[in-house]
Design an enzyme around this catalytic site. Structure first.
Site, PDB file in Angstrom:
ATOM      1  N   GLY A   1       7.491 -27.554 -29.219  1.00  0.00           N
ATOM      2  CA  GLY A   1       7.475 -28.611 -30.227  1.00  0.00           C
ATOM      3  C   GLY A   1       7.972 -28.017 -31.521  1.00  0.00           C
ATOM      4  O   GLY A   1       7.833 -26.834 -31.751  1.00  0.00           O
ATOM      5  N   THR A   2       8.590 -28.830 -32.362  1.00  0.00           N
ATOM      6  CA  THR A   2       9.223 -28.233 -33.543  1.00  0.00           C
ATOM      7  C   THR A   2       8.493 -28.531 -34.850  1.00  0.00           C
ATOM      8  O   THR A   2       7.573 -27.822 -35.189  1.00  0.00           O
ATOM      9  CB  THR A   2      10.715 -28.583 -33.569  1.00  0.00           C
ATOM     10  OG1 THR A   2      10.850 -29.963 -33.306  1.00  0.00           O
ATOM     11  CG2 THR A   2      11.442 -27.815 -32.510  1.00  0.00           C
ATOM     12  N   THR A   3       8.845 -29.589 -35.583  1.00  0.00           N
ATOM     13  CA  THR A   3       8.324 -29.677 -36.952  1.00  0.00           C
ATOM     14  C   THR A   3       7.191 -30.692 -37.121  1.00  0.00           C
ATOM     15  O   THR A   3       7.339 -31.853 -36.743  1.00  0.00           O
ATOM     16  CB  THR A   3       9.466 -30.046 -37.916  1.00  0.00           C
ATOM     17  OG1 THR A   3      10.519 -29.134 -37.691  1.00  0.00           O
ATOM     18  CG2 THR A   3       9.020 -29.963 -39.350  1.00  0.00           C
ATOM     19  N   LYS A  56       3.604 -35.457 -31.098  1.00  0.00           N
ATOM     20  CA  LYS A  56       3.017 -34.216 -31.599  1.00  0.00           C
ATOM     21  C   LYS A  56       1.848 -34.451 -32.527  1.00  0.00           C
ATOM     22  O   LYS A  56       1.168 -33.517 -32.923  1.00  0.00           O
ATOM     23  CB  LYS A  56       4.080 -33.411 -32.353  1.00  0.00           C
ATOM     24  CG  LYS A  56       5.250 -33.049 -31.490  1.00  0.00           C
ATOM     25  CD  LYS A  56       6.238 -32.267 -32.279  1.00  0.00           C
ATOM     26  CE  LYS A  56       7.574 -32.310 -31.571  1.00  0.00           C
ATOM     27  NZ  LYS A  56       8.605 -31.720 -32.418  1.00  0.00           N
TER      28      LYS A  56
END
Lengths: 284, 230
Positions: free
Chosen positions: A47-49, A80
């Site tokens: 997962g990123t930001t 997320k």
């Protein structure tokens, strides 16, 4: 007949797991707990930001929807931002599988405690519990399965929103204003730094979050921007004394369209590039 | 070594049942009523913290009468069971039926194999998508279960309460069940009539399983809300 817990799971041994769900699993079904003893290195979707910022009445939590695996997109619409309970949220960055599993255990832990004890854990208590869970994941993190969530919620005793960030060892740090983490975290933080002020209203804070995610997606390949073609937009939740409310997709879409139209004028397209570049078709 | 006196199994079970019934009859009562949007639970309880009615899972609630420590143990055991099941499989796999079954097994085992039976009765209620799919399981001290519809009364004054509700609850179940206000009034009147004194909102413990709520259907009705409804 000394250990009645083994004979009948509805009867409680006095020295049993109390009101903690993870201790209950450890005692009864340890195979359901996340794997801690990982050998070797594994590549999993990341997962990123994700980000969180405080506003006058509470706190806003947001995250983009992209999961990546190396240079591939692993998922376009992963969630997320999760409601931990009615008053707090966890936003995950890092290895998606272990992170989602950690969130599920955390959610069950909070609800289990609330039902058994008849009252919710304090925000401080929830933040510490999450910290222990991240620390337990350290052996897996050493093998590449790093989980570093952001935790934010409304503190009912102190009556304001609070944000906690973590490091891989479970170290817990409270942020006063805002924080962003994940691959685009630095870009999002830069954006938040310019726009944040302590008296933001809910709507302004949501706009701030949207702009920060837009900036992160602009700079970081791992971060997904608004996907207008598929209608996939980042998720945003606002938590105040009234509890956690997910911001409706229509509102998020409208805010992105606003950002695009505001910024559209400032962006220089290839036509106005100062360097004289000739395209093959223009020759002769 | 002296030989113990012979006691016939019939006598033994009868004595245990009498013992348990007496213990339960000393305590206060709980009633449950199906209303138009869910299930209402009501008990006379002056304590704001020692609950007779509690949340078990998304759609499931628990009520207990008799000895507090005994039904409290069953309540926590039940929460552990369903939380583990919901975590291992999925939230929809948790059903009132399997919980009622587990309670029944536990109480049955205690009744037959231990010297002292539990002096408590419990109720497992689950709200369904519509009134007809609501579930109410009444589990006795000896583990016997009954599947009830419309209303349940248990505890000290259960006989009189059952009679009152039999006479006052709708005969047209499940087509027309009372709304929340009417069922709160009915429960309140039932307890008042049986106890032969006035009961204020502060002296009542009331909770609902409201099918209109999001995931967790259970909600306590605080005294302020209750006063408005009465």
């Amino acid at each position: 007949m000394t250990d009645r817990g083994k004979i009948d799971s509805l009867r409680l041994p006095v020295n049993g797991p109390g009101s903690s769900f993870s201790e209950l699993l450890e005692a009864r079904k340890p195979d359901l707990l996340p794997e801690r003893d990982v050998k070797g290195h594994v590549e999993v979707p990341e997962g990123t930001t994700v980000l969180a910022l405080r506003y006058a009445e509470g706190v806003v939590v947001a995250g983009d929807r992209r999961a990546t695996e190396g240079f591939q997109i692993a998922h376009r619409s992963i969630e997320k931002v999760f409601a931990a309970d009615d008053m707090s949220a966890v936003a995950i960055a890092g290895a998606a599988g272990p992170a989602v599993e950690m969130v599920r255990l955390f959610q069950t832990e909070l609800e289990h405690y609330e039902k058994v004890e008849g009252e919710r854990l304090t925000l401080e208590g929830k933040a510490n519990k999450l910290s222990q869970m991240i620390r337990a994941n350290l052996p897996a993190a050493m093998q590449g399965l790093v989980v570093v969530p952001l935790f934010a919620g409304f503190d009912e005793n102190r009556e304001y929103g609070r944000i906690f960030k973590y490091d891989v060892t479970g170290g817990r740090y409270e942020e006063d204003d805002y924080h962003a983490t994940g691959s685009g975290g630095k870009d999002a933080r830069g954006s938040l730094k310019k726009r944040f002020h302590p008296d933001l209203t809910r709507d302004e804070a949501i706009k701030c979050a949207i702009e920060a995610l837009f900036d992160a997606a602009d700079e970081d390949v791992g971060t997904g921007g608004p996907d207008l073609m598929r209608g996939i937009f980042p998720t945003v939740a606002a938590i105040s004394s009234e509890g956690l409310v997910e911001v409706p997709e229509d509102e998020i879409r409208a805010l992105f369209e606003e950002v695009i139209s505001e910024r559209g004028g400032e962006v220089r397209g290839p036509e106005s590039h100062p360097v004289d570049v000739r395209r093959p078709g223009e020759e002769g | 070594m002296p030989m113990p006196y012979y006691v016939s199994p019939e006598q033994l079970m009868r004595d245990k049942a009498d013992y348990a019934r007496k213990g339960i009859a000393r305590g206060k009562s709980v009633i449950a009523l199906e209303y138009s949007d869910g299930i209402l639970f009501m008990a006379e309880n002056t304590s704001a913290t020692l609950h007779k009615i509690s949340e078990i899972y998304d759609r499931i609630a628990f009520a207990g009468v008799g000895k507090f420590n005994e039904f409290e143990q069953l309540r926590i055991g039940g929460i552990r069971l369903v939380d583990m099941k919901g975590y291992a499989y999925s939230r929809e796999d948790v059903t009132a039926k399997s919980l009622a079954n587990a309670y029944s097994q536990t109480l049955g085992n205690i009744f037959t194999s231990e010297v002292k039976p539990y002096e408590c009765e419990i109720l497992v209620g689950a709200v369904g998508e519509e009134t007809a799919s609501n579930e109410l399981f009444h589990i006795l001290y000896d583990g016997s279960v009954s599947d009830r519809t419309g209303w349940v009364a248990m505890g000290g004054a259960s006989d009189q309460l059952n009679e009152y509700l039999e006479n006052h609850y709708t005969k047209d179940y499940p087509k027309s069940v009372p709304d929340l206000k009417a069922s709160v009034a009915m429960g309140h009147d039932a307890l008042k009539t049986v106890e032969e004194r006035d009961l204020t909102a502060e002296g009542l413990e009331v909770a609902i399983l409201d099918r209109a709520r999001a995931r967790r259907k259970f909600r306590r009705l605080p005294a302020a809300d209750l006063t408005k409804l009465l």
